[in-house]
Design a protein around this motif. Structure first.
Motif, PDB file in Angstrom:
ATOM      1  N   GLU A 219      10.655  11.861   8.596  1.00 46.04           N
ATOM      2  CA  GLU A 219      11.774  10.964   8.302  1.00 46.04           C
ATOM      3  C   GLU A 219      12.176  10.082   9.478  1.00 46.04           C
ATOM      4  OE1 GLU A 219      13.056  10.410   5.299  1.00 46.04           O
ATOM      5  OE2 GLU A 219      11.524  11.809   4.625  1.00 46.04           O
ATOM      6  N   TYR A 220      12.109  10.622  10.693  1.00 42.82           N
ATOM      7  CA  TYR A 220      12.646   9.898  11.840  1.00 42.82           C
ATOM      8  C   TYR A 220      11.610   9.151  12.672  1.00 42.82           C
ATOM      9  CZ  TYR A 220      16.957  12.187  10.651  1.00 42.82           C
ATOM     10  OH  TYR A 220      18.072  12.616   9.982  1.00 42.82           O
ATOM     11  N   GLN A 221      10.323   9.435  12.462  1.00 43.48           N
ATOM     12  CA  GLN A 221       9.299   8.717  13.219  1.00 43.48           C
ATOM     13  C   GLN A 221       8.287   8.019  12.311  1.00 43.48           C
ATOM     14  OE1 GLN A 221       7.439  11.020  16.301  1.00 43.48           O
ATOM     15  NE2 GLN A 221       9.396  11.661  17.138  1.00 43.48           N
ATOM     16  N   LEU A 222       7.695   8.758  11.380  1.00 39.28           N
ATOM     17  CA  LEU A 222       6.628   8.169  10.571  1.00 39.28           C
ATOM     18  C   LEU A 222       7.133   7.179   9.533  1.00 39.28           C
ATOM     19  CD1 LEU A 222       4.281  11.230  10.180  1.00 39.28           C
ATOM     20  CD2 LEU A 222       3.752   9.068  11.271  1.00 39.28           C
ATOM     21  N   ARG A 223       8.159   7.544   8.798  1.00 37.53           N
ATOM     22  CA  ARG A 223       8.675   6.626   7.772  1.00 37.53           C
ATOM     23  C   ARG A 223       9.081   5.277   8.380  1.00 37.53           C
ATOM     24  NH1 ARG A 223      10.404   7.313   2.451  1.00 37.53           N
ATOM     25  NH2 ARG A 223      10.210   9.565   2.654  1.00 37.53           N
ATOM     26  N   PRO A 224       9.799   5.236   9.502  1.00 39.64           N
ATOM     27  CA  PRO A 224      10.140   3.928  10.083  1.00 39.64           C
ATOM     28  C   PRO A 224       8.920   3.102  10.507  1.00 39.64           C
ATOM     29  CG  PRO A 224      11.592   5.603  10.962  1.00 39.64           C
ATOM     30  CD  PRO A 224      10.526   6.325  10.184  1.00 39.64           C
ATOM     31  N   ILE A 225       7.883   3.749  11.028  1.00 36.55           N
ATOM     32  CA  ILE A 225       6.671   3.022  11.412  1.00 36.55           C
ATOM     33  C   ILE A 225       6.000   2.445  10.166  1.00 36.55           C
ATOM     34  CG2 ILE A 225       4.334   3.246  12.361  1.00 36.55           C
ATOM     35  CD1 ILE A 225       5.514   5.421  14.265  1.00 36.55           C
ATOM     36  N   ILE A 226       5.864   3.263   9.128  1.00 33.73           N
ATOM     37  CA  ILE A 226       5.224   2.795   7.893  1.00 33.73           C
ATOM     38  C   ILE A 226       6.054   1.691   7.249  1.00 33.73           C
ATOM     39  CG2 ILE A 226       4.531   3.486   5.560  1.00 33.73           C
ATOM     40  CD1 ILE A 226       3.824   6.261   6.868  1.00 33.73           C
ATOM     41  N   ASN A 227       7.371   1.838   7.249  1.00 36.74           N
ATOM     42  CA  ASN A 227       8.236   0.782   6.708  1.00 36.74           C
ATOM     43  C   ASN A 227       8.083  -0.513   7.505  1.00 36.74           C
ATOM     44  OD1 ASN A 227       9.272   2.357   4.631  1.00 36.74           O
ATOM     45  ND2 ASN A 227      11.050   2.991   5.809  1.00 36.74           N
ATOM     46  N   TYR A 228       7.992  -0.413   8.813  1.00 40.44           N
ATOM     47  CA  TYR A 228       7.814  -1.602   9.653  1.00 40.44           C
ATOM     48  C   TYR A 228       6.510  -2.330   9.304  1.00 40.44           C
ATOM     49  CZ  TYR A 228       7.102  -4.554  13.723  1.00 40.44           C
ATOM     50  OH  TYR A 228       6.870  -5.629  14.536  1.00 40.44           O
ATOM     51  N   LEU A 229       5.466  -1.548   9.010  1.00 40.23           N
ATOM     52  CA  LEU A 229       4.176  -2.120   8.633  1.00 40.23           C
ATOM     53  C   LEU A 229       4.132  -2.491   7.149  1.00 40.23           C
ATOM     54  CD1 LEU A 229       1.912   0.304  10.707  1.00 40.23           C
ATOM     55  CD2 LEU A 229       2.403  -2.093  11.231  1.00 40.23           C
ATOM     56  N   LYS A 230       5.286  -2.397   6.480  1.00 38.93           N
ATOM     57  CA  LYS A 230       5.509  -2.802   5.087  1.00 38.93           C
ATOM     58  C   LYS A 230       4.836  -1.898   4.052  1.00 38.93           C
ATOM     59  CE  LYS A 230       6.446  -7.608   6.184  1.00 38.93           C
ATOM     60  NZ  LYS A 230       6.144  -7.737   7.586  1.00 38.93           N
ATOM     61  N   GLY A 231       4.592  -0.640   4.428  1.00 41.98           N
ATOM     62  CA  GLY A 231       4.030   0.319   3.486  1.00 41.98           C
ATOM     63  C   GLY A 231       5.094   0.876   2.548  1.00 41.98           C
TER      64      GLY A 231
ATOM     65  N   LYS B  49       0.847  -1.192   0.000  1.00 40.81           N
ATOM     66  CA  LYS B  49       0.000   0.000   0.000  1.00 40.81           C
ATOM     67  C   LYS B  49       0.883   1.242   0.000  1.00 40.81           C
ATOM     68  CE  LYS B  49      -3.603  -2.245   2.584  1.00 40.81           C
ATOM     69  NZ  LYS B  49      -4.807  -2.106   3.341  1.00 40.81           N
ATOM     70  N   VAL B  50       0.673   2.089  -0.983  1.00 38.74           N
ATOM     71  CA  VAL B  50       1.353   3.371  -0.968  1.00 38.74           C
ATOM     72  C   VAL B  50       0.764   4.174   0.181  1.00 38.74           C
ATOM     73  CG1 VAL B  50       1.752   5.501  -2.239  1.00 38.74           C
ATOM     74  CG2 VAL B  50       1.857   3.309  -3.426  1.00 38.74           C
ATOM     75  N   THR B  51       1.642   4.733   1.004  1.00 41.38           N
ATOM     76  CA  THR B  51       1.209   5.456   2.202  1.00 41.38           C
ATOM     77  C   THR B  51       1.891   6.816   2.224  1.00 41.38           C
ATOM     78  OG1 THR B  51       0.989   3.330   3.336  1.00 41.38           O
ATOM     79  CG2 THR B  51       0.995   5.307   4.704  1.00 41.38           C
ATOM     80  N   GLY B  52       1.154   7.826   1.788  1.00 39.84           N
ATOM     81  CA  GLY B  52       1.672   9.192   1.785  1.00 39.84           C
ATOM     82  C   GLY B  52       1.560   9.813   3.163  1.00 39.84           C
ATOM     83  N   ILE B  53       2.322  10.889   3.353  1.00 38.85           N
ATOM     84  CA  ILE B  53       2.344  11.566   4.649  1.00 38.85           C
ATOM     85  C   ILE B  53       2.184  13.062   4.434  1.00 38.85           C
ATOM     86  CG2 ILE B  53       3.702  12.046   6.721  1.00 38.85           C
ATOM     87  CD1 ILE B  53       5.340   9.473   6.033  1.00 38.85           C
TER      88      ILE B  53
END
Length: 182
Positions: free
Chosen positions: A121-133, A103-107
């Motif tokens: 970059e330091y909080q949201l991207r890592p969470i989304i990457n962890y959830l495989k977005g 799923k593409v997940t924009g911010i």
């Protein structure tokens, strides 16, 4: 395709306005898109306590299942004290580890100081990457001064960036879907 925008705060209206702008722009670019706004202000998402999803209240189940049913997501959040609000982090904690897979997940973030753009970059991207977005390159930070007194985005550069983010999100999701044979 279904695009779900999440306004990740229970106070204020700037973030909701920003998410709504992105959803409107997406619908204008692709009329076949189904768009839905989840404003966390309108739901009582329970705190995570380790139970299975079905043991939580109806609001919690609805919000999580709506996110899981989306093809594309947009996470909107204000930045407070150089961090995301607890209600948004709590929502992320409800999601299974592969909730955003393919799923593409924009911010889109809003905040009162330019330094807050780093939270993406330091909080949201890592969470989304962890959830495989899949996180697009063109995510957006909107300073409080980019809103009028009526909470309208009055900065044309921001509106242009919203336009480019929407194009990138749709392009990436179409590529993922084509590769998966959808």
């Amino acid at each position: 395709m279904k695009l779900v925008g999440i306004s990740g705060s229970i106070i204020g209206s700037k973030t909701t306005k920003a998410v709504h702008e992105v959803l409107q722009t997406a619908k204008a670019k692709d009329a076949s898109l189904i768009t839905e706004l989840i404003n966390l202000k309108d739901y009582e998402v329970e705190f995570v306590n380790g139970q299975p999803l079905n043991d939580y209240n109806d609001d919690t189940i609805k919000v999580v299942t709506t996110i899981l049913s989306a093809d594309i997501l947009l996470i909107g959040t204000p930045i407070y004290q150089a961090s995301i609000p607890g209600v948004l982090k709590n929502l992320f904690d409800h999601l299974p580890i592969d909730a955003l897979k393919s799923k593409v997940t924009g911010i889109v973030t809003t905040g009162g100081t330019e330094k807050h753009f780093l939270v993406t970059e330091y909080q949201l991207r890592p969470i989304i990457n962890y959830l495989k977005g899949v996180v697009p390159v063109g995510n957006i930070f909107i300073h409080n001064s980019d809103f009028s007194k009526d909470n309208e985005i009055n900065n044309m550069d921001i509106k242009n960036r919203i336009d480019r983010l929407v194009e990138e999100m749709i392009y990436l999701q179409n590529g993922i879907n084509n590769r998966a044979g959808k």
